[in-house]
Design a protein around this motif. Sequence first.
Motif, PDB file in Angstrom:
ATOM      1  N   UNK A   1      -2.040   8.661   1.220  1.00  0.00           N
ATOM      2  CA  UNK A   1      -0.922   9.461   0.495  1.00  0.00           C
ATOM      3  C   UNK A   1      -2.370   9.937  -0.692  1.00  0.00           C
ATOM      4  N   UNK A   2      -2.666  10.914  -1.659  1.00  0.00           N
ATOM      5  CA  UNK A   2      -3.602  10.891  -3.644  1.00  0.00           C
ATOM      6  C   UNK A   2      -2.260  10.691  -4.507  1.00  0.00           C
ATOM      7  N   UNK A   3      -2.674   9.860  -5.017  1.00  0.00           N
ATOM      8  CA  UNK A   3      -1.866   9.565  -6.005  1.00  0.00           C
ATOM      9  C   UNK A   3      -1.133  10.375  -6.954  1.00  0.00           C
ATOM     10  N   UNK A   4      -2.182  11.310  -7.076  1.00  0.00           N
ATOM     11  CA  UNK A   4      -1.926  13.127  -7.899  1.00  0.00           C
ATOM     12  C   UNK A   4      -2.119  13.763  -7.285  1.00  0.00           C
ATOM     13  N   UNK A   5      -0.742  14.861  -6.886  1.00  0.00           N
ATOM     14  CA  UNK A   5      -0.685  15.918  -5.692  1.00  0.00           C
ATOM     15  C   UNK A   5      -2.022  16.713  -5.837  1.00  0.00           C
ATOM     16  N   UNK A   6      -2.747  17.206  -7.181  1.00  0.00           N
ATOM     17  CA  UNK A   6      -3.368  17.342  -7.207  1.00  0.00           C
ATOM     18  C   UNK A   6      -5.024  17.267  -6.712  1.00  0.00           C
ATOM     19  N   UNK A   7      -5.072  16.282  -6.355  1.00  0.00           N
ATOM     20  CA  UNK A   7      -6.172  15.920  -6.110  1.00  0.00           C
ATOM     21  C   UNK A   7      -6.716  15.886  -4.758  1.00  0.00           C
ATOM     22  N   UNK A   8      -8.194  16.771  -4.911  1.00  0.00           N
ATOM     23  CA  UNK A   8      -8.128  17.352  -3.351  1.00  0.00           C
ATOM     24  C   UNK A   8      -9.604  17.447  -2.797  1.00  0.00           C
ATOM     25  N   UNK A   9     -10.557  16.441  -3.624  1.00  0.00           N
ATOM     26  CA  UNK A   9     -11.823  15.972  -3.436  1.00  0.00           C
ATOM     27  C   UNK A   9     -11.553  15.792  -1.681  1.00  0.00           C
ATOM     28  N   UNK A  10     -10.987  14.207  -1.736  1.00  0.00           N
ATOM     29  CA  UNK A  10     -10.752  13.987   0.151  1.00  0.00           C
ATOM     30  C   UNK A  10     -10.088  14.891   0.608  1.00  0.00           C
ATOM     31  N   UNK A  11     -10.218  15.616   1.532  1.00  0.00           N
ATOM     32  CA  UNK A  11      -9.243  16.125   2.853  1.00  0.00           C
ATOM     33  C   UNK A  11      -8.574  15.248   3.090  1.00  0.00           C
ATOM     34  N   UNK A  12      -9.667  14.537   4.126  1.00  0.00           N
ATOM     35  CA  UNK A  12      -9.318  13.661   5.364  1.00  0.00           C
ATOM     36  C   UNK A  12     -10.021  12.447   5.747  1.00  0.00           C
ATOM     37  N   UNK A  13      -9.149  11.306   5.662  1.00  0.00           N
ATOM     38  CA  UNK A  13      -9.536   9.918   5.919  1.00  0.00           C
ATOM     39  C   UNK A  13      -9.395   9.517   7.208  1.00  0.00           C
ATOM     40  N   UNK A  14     -10.594   8.828   7.534  1.00  0.00           N
ATOM     41  CA  UNK A  14     -11.608   8.403   8.704  1.00  0.00           C
ATOM     42  C   UNK A  14      -9.924   6.960   9.193  1.00  0.00           C
ATOM     43  N   UNK A  15      -9.758   7.849  10.091  1.00  0.00           N
ATOM     44  CA  UNK A  15      -8.811   7.120  10.885  1.00  0.00           C
ATOM     45  C   UNK A  15      -9.048   5.017  11.468  1.00  0.00           C
ATOM     46  N   UNK A  16      -9.940   4.947  11.365  1.00  0.00           N
ATOM     47  CA  UNK A  16     -10.215   3.147  11.271  1.00  0.00           C
ATOM     48  C   UNK A  16     -11.039   2.552  10.627  1.00  0.00           C
ATOM     49  N   UNK A  17     -10.946   1.925   9.682  1.00  0.00           N
ATOM     50  CA  UNK A  17     -11.585   0.719   9.396  1.00  0.00           C
ATOM     51  C   UNK A  17     -12.354  -0.662  10.532  1.00  0.00           C
ATOM     52  N   UNK A  18     -13.629  -1.337  10.164  1.00  0.00           N
ATOM     53  CA  UNK A  18     -14.143  -1.609  11.002  1.00  0.00           C
ATOM     54  C   UNK A  18     -14.772  -2.930   9.797  1.00  0.00           C
ATOM     55  N   UNK A  19     -14.033  -4.444   9.333  1.00  0.00           N
ATOM     56  CA  UNK A  19     -14.537  -5.373   8.701  1.00  0.00           C
ATOM     57  C   UNK A  19     -14.974  -6.434   8.609  1.00  0.00           C
ATOM     58  N   UNK A  20     -16.155  -6.987   8.149  1.00  0.00           N
ATOM     59  CA  UNK A  20     -16.483  -7.916   8.111  1.00  0.00           C
ATOM     60  C   UNK A  20     -15.436  -8.341   7.627  1.00  0.00           C
ATOM     61  N   UNK A  21     -15.373  -9.957   7.675  1.00  0.00           N
ATOM     62  CA  UNK A  21     -14.585 -10.842   7.352  1.00  0.00           C
ATOM     63  C   UNK A  21     -15.115 -13.204   7.183  1.00  0.00           C
ATOM     64  N   UNK A  22     -15.000 -12.675   5.775  1.00  0.00           N
ATOM     65  CA  UNK A  22     -15.039 -14.204   5.845  1.00  0.00           C
ATOM     66  C   UNK A  22     -14.704 -14.895   5.106  1.00  0.00           C
ATOM     67  N   UNK A  23     -13.842 -16.657   5.337  1.00  0.00           N
ATOM     68  CA  UNK A  23     -13.275 -17.060   4.768  1.00  0.00           C
ATOM     69  C   UNK A  23     -12.811 -18.525   4.876  1.00  0.00           C
ATOM     70  N   UNK A  24     -12.088 -19.398   3.708  1.00  0.00           N
ATOM     71  CA  UNK A  24     -12.182 -20.374   3.636  1.00  0.00           C
ATOM     72  C   UNK A  24     -10.209 -21.454   3.394  1.00  0.00           C
ATOM     73  N   UNK A  25     -10.595 -22.172   3.964  1.00  0.00           N
ATOM     74  CA  UNK A  25      -9.211 -23.074   3.553  1.00  0.00           C
ATOM     75  C   UNK A  25      -9.145 -24.155   3.955  1.00  0.00           C
ATOM     76  N   UNK A  26      -7.628 -24.046   3.494  1.00  0.00           N
ATOM     77  CA  UNK A  26      -7.311 -25.583   3.720  1.00  0.00           C
ATOM     78  C   UNK A  26      -5.961 -25.796   4.521  1.00  0.00           C
TER      79      UNK A  26
END
Length: 204
Positions: free
Chosen positions: A130-155
């Motif tokens: 969703x566009x933050x402002x309905x007047x935004x028109x630059x991006x007309x359609x978003x890619x339906x998927x994403x693929x991230x690289x995940x790096x982490x650390x913890x306890x």
Amino acid sequence: MKQFIFSLLILASLGSVAQVKLGLKLAPVVSANRAKNDAQTVENDGSQMKFSVGLIADQSLSDTYFLSTGLIYLPKRAAFRNADNTVEEEYKLQYLQIPVSLKLFTNEIAPDVKPYIQIGSGLEIKVFDEAEDPSYTTIEKFTPIDVPVILGAGIEYRAGINTTLFGGFSYQRGLVNTVNEAAAGFEDLQVRNTVLSIDIGLKF
């Protein structure tokens, strides 16, 4: 939201059958992006704090190696501006993430306390934009998927026979351009996500 809850119930049922360690994760995240175009007239437009939640499942491969997956609700943003600030837009994005990573544990550094590092990737399915402002028109359609690289650390801290608390952080770098179609003059616009996450939760 109903689909998300239904998917969590399915994952919980599979976890019970496979005897994996299930858990809940709550994560404040900082969502940013890497925006550019060929003419280098587009810049990033800051970052924003959001909140992620989901179910995780860790399967033991050995005493120190675990295969980790889950189903995570992950909100993001796509935001950019051009050099003279005549164009400044922000879009809300929401994904269901299925991470697949390897957790590598060290020996205990204190009674019932083990650090870990995490490396992997995953699949993210866009469920909302969703566009933050309905007047935004630059991006007309978003890619339906994403693929991230995940790096982490913890306890992880074993608080009882069946309860483990964990805390850590992760860096997730999206590899897919989230812009599928853009308005004339912005056909070469590329926006890729970056997420910094503080991961807190428990396994049982």
